[in-house]
Design an enzyme around this catalytic site. Structure first.
Site, PDB file in Angstrom:
ATOM      1  N   TRP A  50     -11.025  10.116 -39.167  1.00 38.13           N
ATOM      2  CA  TRP A  50     -11.049  10.547 -37.769  1.00 38.13           C
ATOM      3  C   TRP A  50     -11.754  11.884 -37.681  1.00 38.13           C
ATOM      4  O   TRP A  50     -11.515  12.767 -38.514  1.00 38.13           O
ATOM      5  CB  TRP A  50      -9.632  10.671 -37.215  1.00 38.13           C
ATOM      6  CG  TRP A  50      -8.875   9.404 -37.252  1.00 38.13           C
ATOM      7  CD1 TRP A  50      -7.938   9.019 -38.151  1.00 38.13           C
ATOM      8  CD2 TRP A  50      -8.974   8.331 -36.297  1.00 38.13           C
ATOM      9  NE1 TRP A  50      -7.445   7.787 -37.832  1.00 38.13           N
ATOM     10  CE2 TRP A  50      -8.064   7.343 -36.682  1.00 38.13           C
ATOM     11  CE3 TRP A  50      -9.754   8.135 -35.160  1.00 38.13           C
ATOM     12  CZ2 TRP A  50      -7.917   6.151 -35.972  1.00 38.13           C
ATOM     13  CZ3 TRP A  50      -9.594   6.963 -34.459  1.00 38.13           C
ATOM     14  CH2 TRP A  50      -8.688   5.984 -34.863  1.00 38.13           C
ATOM     15  N   GLU A  93       0.972   3.821   2.056  1.00 37.21           N
ATOM     16  CA  GLU A  93       1.575   4.177   3.341  1.00 37.21           C
ATOM     17  C   GLU A  93       2.815   3.335   3.622  1.00 37.21           C
ATOM     18  O   GLU A  93       3.832   3.857   4.109  1.00 37.21           O
ATOM     19  CB  GLU A  93       0.566   3.986   4.476  1.00 37.21           C
ATOM     20  CG  GLU A  93      -0.718   4.782   4.310  1.00 37.21           C
ATOM     21  CD  GLU A  93      -1.828   3.991   3.657  1.00 37.21           C
ATOM     22  OE1 GLU A  93      -2.967   4.088   4.131  1.00 37.21           O
ATOM     23  OE2 GLU A  93      -1.545   3.272   2.674  1.00 37.21           O
ATOM     24  N   LEU A 128      -9.265  -0.663 -29.116  1.00 39.41           N
ATOM     25  CA  LEU A 128      -9.527  -0.135 -27.773  1.00 39.41           C
ATOM     26  C   LEU A 128      -8.361  -0.329 -26.820  1.00 39.41           C
ATOM     27  O   LEU A 128      -8.548  -0.449 -25.601  1.00 39.41           O
ATOM     28  CB  LEU A 128     -10.800  -0.755 -27.176  1.00 39.41           C
ATOM     29  CG  LEU A 128     -12.101  -0.542 -27.956  1.00 39.41           C
ATOM     30  CD1 LEU A 128     -13.265  -1.110 -27.169  1.00 39.41           C
ATOM     31  CD2 LEU A 128     -12.332   0.924 -28.248  1.00 39.41           C
ATOM     32  N   ALA A 148     -20.529  10.729 -37.024  1.00 34.88           N
ATOM     33  CA  ALA A 148     -20.180  10.047 -38.275  1.00 34.88           C
ATOM     34  C   ALA A 148     -20.872  10.752 -39.435  1.00 34.88           C
ATOM     35  O   ALA A 148     -21.874  11.452 -39.245  1.00 34.88           O
ATOM     36  CB  ALA A 148     -20.580   8.573 -38.233  1.00 34.88           C
ATOM     37  N   CYS A 183      -5.863   1.494   6.112  1.00 33.94           N
ATOM     38  CA  CYS A 183      -6.703   0.319   6.354  1.00 33.94           C
ATOM     39  C   CYS A 183      -6.454  -0.232   7.756  1.00 33.94           C
ATOM     40  O   CYS A 183      -5.348  -0.139   8.299  1.00 33.94           O
ATOM     41  CB  CYS A 183      -6.446  -0.755   5.296  1.00 33.94           C
ATOM     42  SG  CYS A 183      -4.769  -1.422   5.290  1.00 33.94           S
ATOM     43  N   SER A 222     -16.324   7.616 -39.711  1.00 39.29           N
ATOM     44  CA  SER A 222     -16.103   8.364 -38.470  1.00 39.29           C
ATOM     45  C   SER A 222     -14.636   8.523 -38.110  1.00 39.29           C
ATOM     46  O   SER A 222     -14.327   9.150 -37.087  1.00 39.29           O
ATOM     47  CB  SER A 222     -16.819   7.667 -37.311  1.00 39.29           C
ATOM     48  OG  SER A 222     -16.311   6.355 -37.115  1.00 39.29           O
ATOM     49  N   GLY A 234     -20.940   3.333 -29.458  1.00 40.67           N
ATOM     50  CA  GLY A 234     -21.326   4.463 -30.276  1.00 40.67           C
ATOM     51  C   GLY A 234     -22.567   5.118 -29.743  1.00 40.67           C
ATOM     52  O   GLY A 234     -22.822   5.142 -28.537  1.00 40.67           O
ATOM     53  N   HIS A 284       0.821  -1.190   0.000  1.00 43.88           N
ATOM     54  CA  HIS A 284       0.000   0.000   0.000  1.00 43.88           C
ATOM     55  C   HIS A 284       0.866   1.256   0.000  1.00 43.88           C
ATOM     56  O   HIS A 284       2.066   1.212   0.272  1.00 43.88           O
ATOM     57  CB  HIS A 284      -0.916   0.006   1.230  1.00 43.88           C
ATOM     58  CG  HIS A 284      -2.031  -0.983   1.144  1.00 43.88           C
ATOM     59  ND1 HIS A 284      -2.973  -1.136   2.134  1.00 43.88           N
ATOM     60  CD2 HIS A 284      -2.381  -1.876   0.180  1.00 43.88           C
ATOM     61  CE1 HIS A 284      -3.846  -2.067   1.801  1.00 43.88           C
ATOM     62  NE2 HIS A 284      -3.498  -2.538   0.622  1.00 43.88           N
ATOM     63  N   GLU A 340     -16.965   4.291 -24.752  1.00 41.76           N
ATOM     64  CA  GLU A 340     -16.391   5.042 -25.870  1.00 41.76           C
ATOM     65  C   GLU A 340     -17.263   5.067 -27.114  1.00 41.76           C
ATOM     66  O   GLU A 340     -16.980   5.784 -28.062  1.00 41.76           O
ATOM     67  CB  GLU A 340     -14.992   4.500 -26.197  1.00 41.76           C
ATOM     68  CG  GLU A 340     -14.217   5.421 -27.105  1.00 41.76           C
ATOM     69  CD  GLU A 340     -12.726   5.186 -27.084  1.00 41.76           C
ATOM     70  OE1 GLU A 340     -12.098   5.308 -28.148  1.00 41.76           O
ATOM     71  OE2 GLU A 340     -12.172   4.884 -26.013  1.00 41.76           O
TER      72      GLU A 340
END
Length: 328
Positions: free
Chosen positions: A175, A57, A209, A167, A80, A173, A258, A55, A256
């Protein structure tokens, strides 16, 4: 705001910036940042490491060593208090560290800690307190959503023309936006646990992606598709927006495309942030959204607040956050 409180707020904001290094590699744990300050200088710093351990810390205390004695720990999330086979409770590490003071930016909603960490540190004789920090809350937004709402934080990204199209009439679409905006999108992908597109987008574009920025390819998120059918290899299927409540281990979901996926999530009231990349072009093509269920124009107002606006090359990015008064 007093000078001392203002100084504490600045150090918490710095810890929140440090926490960005952990996201999303810290999953399933939250991305936490910690800074130890002694005699006006940083003597230790840390952030949650890949896989969730060690962690923040623990990393900061190890870096500080003996310099932690008498110093102040600034940490974005309450340490924690529960034991784990993967490592000790951070509250116990703090208690044994010799720190003089601890400032926490967000209390932990996890019932295993939820105030217990702060109480344990105070019982050890360390001056400890919670200073609510917007910067820390923003850095932990996905974790807080997962604990409080039972679902990931949802960011919807739209790349639009000036007339709100995604588009041309024929479907082209790529770019709409320029290279700077596309690079920024990849940076946002790198901060997400999962990325989602609609089934139509998957069939039409076969998108990768992934994250195509130097040094960040390993941060490519899990790929999800909104479909009631079977997902192709390397993808996960989400049958409906409401199914995000069952997405285990996902704190940050990046939607993302459509238009149908965007419309479905907005209609369900499940979008927390909007990233709108606007290109200086007119297309007269396919609109970004369909019917999101508004019965009157009055219902459209008072739901979103602009959080950021910047230029990216010839394009403009606008970031909006959902107002707290808006229903889920």
């Amino acid at each position: 705001m007093s000078e001392a409180v203002s100084e504490d707020a600045r150090w918490l904001a710095a810890a929140a910036s440090l926490a960005a290094r952990a996201r999303p590699l810290s999953r399933p744990n939250p991305a936490v940042g910690a800074i130890i300050v002694g005699h006006g200088r940083v003597v230790g710093r840390g952030w949650t490491r890949p896989g969730g351990r060690p962690h923040a810390e623990a990393s900061a205390l190890e870096a500080a060593g003996e310099a932690a004695r008498g110093a102040t720990l600034y940490v974005t999330l309450e340490p924690c208090a529960h034991q784990s086979p993967r490592g000790p409770a951070c509250a116990d590490l703090v208690c044994a560290s010799g720190l003089a003071r601890v400032v926490i930016g967000c209390m932990d909603p996890d019932p295993r800690t939820a105030g217990t960490g702060l109480a344990r540190i105070r019982e050890a004789g360390i001056a400890a307190g919670h200073l609510p920090s917007p910067a820390c809350a923003a850095s932990l937004s996905g974790y807080l959503a997962a604990k409080r709402l039972g679902r990931p934080e949802v960011t919807l990204k739209l790349a639009l023309s000036l007339d709100g199209c995604i588009a041309l009439p024929g479907g082209e679409s790529q770019w709409i936006t320029g290279p700077e905006a596309r690079a920024h999108t990849h940076a946002m992908r790198a901060r997400a646990d999962a990325i989602l597109v609609g089934g139509g987008t998957l069939r039409a574009d076969d998108p990768r992606l992934d994250v195509r920025l130097p040094g960040l390819a390993a941060r490519s998120p899990e790929r999800w598709v909104l479909t009631r059918g079977k997902a192709p290899g390397g993808w996960h299927a989400l049958p409906a927006p409401q199914a995000i409540f069952a997405m285990e281990g996902v704190q940050y979901l990046f939607v993302e495309g459509g238009a149908r996926a965007a419309t479905a999530f907005l209609a369900a009231g499940l979008v927390d942030r909007l990233l709108i990349y606007r290109a200086p072009i007119l297309m007269g093509g396919r609109p970004a959204l369909g019917d999101i269920g508004l019965a009157s124009l009055a219902e459209a107002h008072g739901k979103w607040r602009m959080a950021e606006r910047r230029r990216l090359g010839s394009d403009t990015l606008e970031v909006y956050t959902r107002l707290p008064c808006s229903p889920e």
